[in-house]
Design a protein around this motif. Structure first.
Motif, PDB file in Angstrom:
ATOM      1  N   ILE A  26      37.830  45.238  35.406  1.00  0.00           N
ATOM      2  CA  ILE A  26      38.995  44.985  36.256  1.00  0.00           C
ATOM      3  C   ILE A  26      39.103  43.468  36.367  1.00  0.00           C
ATOM      4  O   ILE A  26      38.137  42.792  36.726  1.00  0.00           O
ATOM      5  N   ARG A  27      40.268  42.953  36.041  1.00  0.00           N
ATOM      6  CA  ARG A  27      40.478  41.504  36.098  1.00  0.00           C
ATOM      7  C   ARG A  27      41.258  41.154  37.361  1.00  0.00           C
ATOM      8  O   ARG A  27      42.284  41.754  37.653  1.00  0.00           O
ATOM      9  N   PHE A  28      40.742  40.179  38.087  1.00  0.00           N
ATOM     10  CA  PHE A  28      41.386  39.700  39.309  1.00  0.00           C
ATOM     11  C   PHE A  28      41.869  38.277  39.065  1.00  0.00           C
ATOM     12  O   PHE A  28      41.055  37.358  38.938  1.00  0.00           O
ATOM     13  N   ASP A  41      42.822  39.258  23.480  1.00  0.00           N
ATOM     14  CA  ASP A  41      43.477  40.564  23.462  1.00  0.00           C
ATOM     15  C   ASP A  41      42.635  41.634  24.180  1.00  0.00           C
ATOM     16  O   ASP A  41      42.785  42.823  23.924  1.00  0.00           O
ATOM     17  N   ALA A  42      41.782  41.189  25.083  1.00  0.00           N
ATOM     18  CA  ALA A  42      40.918  42.131  25.813  1.00  0.00           C
ATOM     19  C   ALA A  42      41.767  43.159  26.561  1.00  0.00           C
ATOM     20  O   ALA A  42      42.833  42.831  27.088  1.00  0.00           O
ATOM     21  N   GLU A  43      41.270  44.377  26.578  1.00  0.00           N
ATOM     22  CA  GLU A  43      41.949  45.436  27.327  1.00  0.00           C
ATOM     23  C   GLU A  43      41.207  45.631  28.642  1.00  0.00           C
ATOM     24  O   GLU A  43      39.979  45.699  28.662  1.00  0.00           O
ATOM     25  N   TYR A  44      41.957  45.715  29.714  1.00  0.00           N
ATOM     26  CA  TYR A  44      41.397  45.868  31.052  1.00  0.00           C
ATOM     27  C   TYR A  44      41.793  47.221  31.628  1.00  0.00           C
ATOM     28  O   TYR A  44      42.892  47.710  31.365  1.00  0.00           O
ATOM     29  N   GLU A  45      40.910  47.776  32.434  1.00  0.00           N
ATOM     30  CA  GLU A  45      41.274  48.999  33.132  1.00  0.00           C
ATOM     31  C   GLU A  45      42.431  48.726  34.088  1.00  0.00           C
ATOM     32  O   GLU A  45      43.336  49.534  34.251  1.00  0.00           O
ATOM     33  N   ASN A  46      42.372  47.541  34.697  1.00  0.00           N
ATOM     34  CA  ASN A  46      43.418  47.139  35.627  1.00  0.00           C
ATOM     35  C   ASN A  46      43.411  45.618  35.728  1.00  0.00           C
ATOM     36  O   ASN A  46      42.357  44.990  35.617  1.00  0.00           O
ATOM     37  N   VAL A  47      44.575  45.042  35.929  1.00  0.00           N
ATOM     38  CA  VAL A  47      44.704  43.614  36.198  1.00  0.00           C
ATOM     39  C   VAL A  47      45.392  43.491  37.548  1.00  0.00           C
ATOM     40  O   VAL A  47      46.467  44.055  37.764  1.00  0.00           O
ATOM     41  N   SER A  48      44.734  42.784  38.449  1.00  0.00           N
ATOM     42  CA  SER A  48      45.262  42.620  39.805  1.00  0.00           C
ATOM     43  C   SER A  48      45.608  41.152  40.029  1.00  0.00           C
ATOM     44  O   SER A  48      44.734  40.289  39.960  1.00  0.00           O
ATOM     45  N   ASP A  49      46.875  40.879  40.255  1.00  0.00           N
ATOM     46  CA  ASP A  49      47.327  39.528  40.547  1.00  0.00           C
ATOM     47  C   ASP A  49      47.366  39.341  42.057  1.00  0.00           C
ATOM     48  O   ASP A  49      48.007  40.109  42.766  1.00  0.00           O
ATOM     49  N   ILE A  50      46.662  38.313  42.520  1.00  0.00           N
ATOM     50  CA  ILE A  50      46.538  38.070  43.952  1.00  0.00           C
ATOM     51  C   ILE A  50      46.991  36.659  44.271  1.00  0.00           C
ATOM     52  O   ILE A  50      46.544  35.696  43.636  1.00  0.00           O
ATOM     53  N   SER A  51      47.862  36.539  45.251  1.00  0.00           N
ATOM     54  CA  SER A  51      48.289  35.231  45.742  1.00  0.00           C
ATOM     55  C   SER A  51      47.291  34.781  46.802  1.00  0.00           C
ATOM     56  O   SER A  51      47.065  35.486  47.784  1.00  0.00           O
ATOM     57  N   ALA A  52      46.717  33.613  46.622  1.00  0.00           N
ATOM     58  CA  ALA A  52      45.702  33.101  47.541  1.00  0.00           C
ATOM     59  C   ALA A  52      46.233  32.995  48.971  1.00  0.00           C
ATOM     60  O   ALA A  52      45.459  33.134  49.925  1.00  0.00           O
ATOM     61  N   GLU A  53      47.515  32.791  49.116  1.00  0.00           N
ATOM     62  CA  GLU A  53      48.108  32.659  50.444  1.00  0.00           C
ATOM     63  C   GLU A  53      48.006  33.939  51.267  1.00  0.00           C
ATOM     64  O   GLU A  53      48.113  33.906  52.481  1.00  0.00           O
ATOM     65  N   GLU A  54      47.792  35.086  50.603  1.00  0.00           N
ATOM     66  CA  GLU A  54      47.665  36.375  51.293  1.00  0.00           C
ATOM     67  C   GLU A  54      46.325  36.520  52.033  1.00  0.00           C
ATOM     68  O   GLU A  54      46.184  37.348  52.909  1.00  0.00           O
ATOM     69  N   ILE A  55      45.342  35.725  51.619  1.00  0.00           N
ATOM     70  CA  ILE A  55      43.972  35.906  52.089  1.00  0.00           C
ATOM     71  C   ILE A  55      43.754  35.129  53.388  1.00  0.00           C
ATOM     72  O   ILE A  55      43.993  33.928  53.454  1.00  0.00           O
ATOM     73  N   ASP A  56      43.281  35.861  54.420  1.00  0.00           N
ATOM     74  CA  ASP A  56      42.972  35.220  55.708  1.00  0.00           C
ATOM     75  C   ASP A  56      41.477  35.141  55.915  1.00  0.00           C
ATOM     76  O   ASP A  56      40.735  35.956  55.510  1.00  0.00           O
ATOM     77  N   LEU A  73      33.415  50.983  40.870  1.00  0.00           N
ATOM     78  CA  LEU A  73      32.183  51.713  40.572  1.00  0.00           C
ATOM     79  C   LEU A  73      31.862  51.682  39.084  1.00  0.00           C
ATOM     80  O   LEU A  73      32.648  52.109  38.251  1.00  0.00           O
ATOM     81  N   TYR A  74      30.668  51.137  38.766  1.00  0.00           N
ATOM     82  CA  TYR A  74      30.167  50.926  37.395  1.00  0.00           C
ATOM     83  C   TYR A  74      31.209  50.231  36.520  1.00  0.00           C
ATOM     84  O   TYR A  74      31.422  50.564  35.364  1.00  0.00           O
ATOM     85  N   LYS A  75      31.847  49.240  37.081  1.00  0.00           N
ATOM     86  CA  LYS A  75      32.829  48.444  36.349  1.00  0.00           C
ATOM     87  C   LYS A  75      32.394  46.976  36.386  1.00  0.00           C
ATOM     88  O   LYS A  75      31.524  46.588  37.139  1.00  0.00           O
ATOM     89  N   SER A  76      33.039  46.194  35.554  1.00  0.00           N
ATOM     90  CA  SER A  76      32.898  44.745  35.619  1.00  0.00           C
ATOM     91  C   SER A  76      34.093  44.196  36.388  1.00  0.00           C
ATOM     92  O   SER A  76      35.209  44.678  36.221  1.00  0.00           O
ATOM     93  N   MET A  77      33.839  43.207  37.211  1.00  0.00           N
ATOM     94  CA  MET A  77      34.900  42.511  37.923  1.00  0.00           C
ATOM     95  C   MET A  77      34.966  41.090  37.362  1.00  0.00           C
ATOM     96  O   MET A  77      33.996  40.343  37.470  1.00  0.00           O
ATOM     97  N   GLU A  78      36.080  40.749  36.753  1.00  0.00           N
ATOM     98  CA  GLU A  78      36.268  39.416  36.193  1.00  0.00           C
ATOM     99  C   GLU A  78      37.208  38.642  37.108  1.00  0.00           C
ATOM    100  O   GLU A  78      38.282  39.129  37.453  1.00  0.00           O
ATOM    101  N   PHE A  79      36.805  37.428  37.481  1.00  0.00           N
ATOM    102  CA  PHE A  79      37.570  36.611  38.413  1.00  0.00           C
ATOM    103  C   PHE A  79      38.133  35.390  37.687  1.00  0.00           C
ATOM    104  O   PHE A  79      37.377  34.609  37.110  1.00  0.00           O
ATOM    105  N   THR A  80      39.472  35.247  37.698  1.00  0.00           N
ATOM    106  CA  THR A  80      40.132  34.153  36.993  1.00  0.00           C
ATOM    107  C   THR A  80      41.272  33.598  37.849  1.00  0.00           C
ATOM    108  O   THR A  80      41.587  34.140  38.891  1.00  0.00           O
TER     109      THR A  80
END
Length: 183
Positions: free
Chosen positions: A73-75, A168-183, A104-111
């Protein structure tokens, strides 16, 4: 006894901080440990994870272990963080979104630009807590800050292997997060 990496009083510490500080976790490494938070070293571009004591004992005895290759899962975190928001806030925000078993039993990639802007300590914190989302690995690509950290602890680029996600990596999911959302 000529133990290579034995740290006595005055040069010891908490595993998750000591191992990177001593240069024992490096980019491109696959590292296993007997503590679930061994995933901390993903901040350095290593794949690292905790395992049970029986699995660790077998790995020490045989020099081998077995893993399923997890989905990733890419964040992508972009934008500027609010004042006082830290790496811990980032990972708690992500866990709040996906749940304690969301990786669960996944990799979390932070970019992303937010990740590029935070300190190595914050990256260590985020990688350390990937296990709290059920992840097997939490990792960051090696960048200028990673290289500076490694240089500061006396490591040269010849001592490690930089690995990146395939374009060309395939991800189970890509989650785009705006830093401004985080408190």
């Amino acid at each position: 006894y000529k133990i290579k990496n034995y740290f006595e009083i005055g040069s010891m510490g908490i595993e998750h901080a000591l191992i990177p500080e001593k240069g024992l976790a490096l980019p491109g490494n696959l590292i296993i440990g007997a503590d679930s938070h061994t995933c901390t070293y993903g901040a350095l571009g290593a794949l690292s994870t905790g395992m049970g004591s029986t699995d660790i004992g077998m790995a020490m005895a045989t020099g081998q272990t077995w893993f399923m290759v997890p989905e990733t899962i890419r964040f992508n975190l972009n934008g500027n963080l609010k004042k006082w928001v830290t790496g811990k806030d980032i990972i708690l925000y992500i866990i709040g979104k996906i749940g304690v078993d969301g990786a669960l039993y996944k990799s979390m990639e932070f970019t992303g630009s937010t990740i590029e802007s935070i300190s190595m300590d914050e990256r260590f914190t985020i990688a350390n807590m990937a296990i709290e989302a059920g992840a097997k690995f939490g990792f960051f690509n090696v960048d200028k800050k990673t290289k500076e950290y490694l240089k500061d602890i006396g490591k040269t680029e010849e001592e490690y292997e930089i690995c990146f996600s395939d374009k060309d990596a395939e991800y189970e999911n890509v989650s785009d997060i705006s830093a401004e959302e985080i408190d």
